[in-house]
Scaffold this active site. Structure first.
Site, PDB file in Angstrom:
ATOM      1  CG  HIS A 162      36.826  45.368 115.839  1.00 22.69           C
ATOM      2  ND1 HIS A 162      38.163  45.069 116.037  1.00 22.69           N
ATOM      3  CD2 HIS A 162      36.139  44.291 116.272  1.00 22.69           C
ATOM      4  CE1 HIS A 162      38.270  43.862 116.554  1.00 22.69           C
ATOM      5  NE2 HIS A 162      37.062  43.374 116.719  1.00 22.69           N
ATOM      6  CG  HIS A 216      33.108  46.694 125.115  1.00 16.69           C
ATOM      7  ND1 HIS A 216      32.160  45.703 125.003  1.00 16.69           N
ATOM      8  CD2 HIS A 216      34.315  46.083 125.037  1.00 16.69           C
ATOM      9  CE1 HIS A 216      32.772  44.542 124.874  1.00 16.69           C
ATOM     10  NE2 HIS A 216      34.083  44.734 124.883  1.00 16.69           N
TER      11      HIS A 216
END
Length: 183
Positions: free
Chosen positions: A36, A120
């Protein structure tokens, strides 16, 4: 923010190829169930703050429109963290991250030092300094399919406590709010 299942499958195929590179066995690979994007890391949150946090995250979500995103390339933080990046609506994503951080602070959550958001998704970590460039080079051509980010999630991580090899954190969605929804 969790990418859709088909996007995670694409990333899974790319990550599987990385496991064949020299030295890959020395990295601690994040598990697919935990993939995630963290918009605002909150650490320990007192249960008593959750109602206000939910109200404020809902407000942040309503003030943010949905946006398109795709997984893109890779990079590293120092010599210990390998990640896959994102492309597309990065300005909207940064704004949502700023709003989530502000919501947590206003709800009374003790947040870490504020830093500019860098989109990221962590793929692997190392306990020792490692040359991650071969992995970043292998990820360079990676382009995932685009999707529309349409909700903000609150995800709780339960860290492993048993000390068993290979044990990974468990992630649980504890709240979700649609982006751009009217009051």
């Amino acid at each position: 923010m969790v990418p859709p299942e088909e996007v995670l499958r694409e990333l899974g195929r790319a990550a599987d190829r990385l496991h064949g590179l020299p030295g890959a066995e020395g990295l601690r690979w994040t598990g697919r169930p935990g993939w995630h994007f963290t918009l605002a890391f909150m650490g320990e949150v007192d249960e008593g703050l959750l109602p206000e946090l939910h109200v404020r995250l809902g407000r942040a979500a309503r003030r943010s429109e949905g946006f398109r995103l795709r997984l893109h390339g890779g990079g590293h933080f120092g010599r210990r963290t390998l990640w896959v990046g994102a492309a597309g609506g990065l300005d909207a994503m940064r704004m949502l991250a700023e709003r989530a951080d502000a919501a947590a602070r206003r709800a009374g959550v003790a947040m870490q030092e504020h830093r500019r958001y860098h989109a990221h998704l962590t793929l692997a970590r190392s306990r020792a300094d490692t040359d991650l460039r071969p992995y970043v080079d292998a990820l360079a051509p990676f382009e995932g399919r685009p999707w529309t980010v349409d909700r903000l999630l609150l995800i709780r991580s339960d860290l492993p406590g048993g000390g068993r090899p290979g044990e990974r954190p468990r992630y649980e969605e504890t709240g979700a709010w649609p982006l751009g929804a009217a009051d």
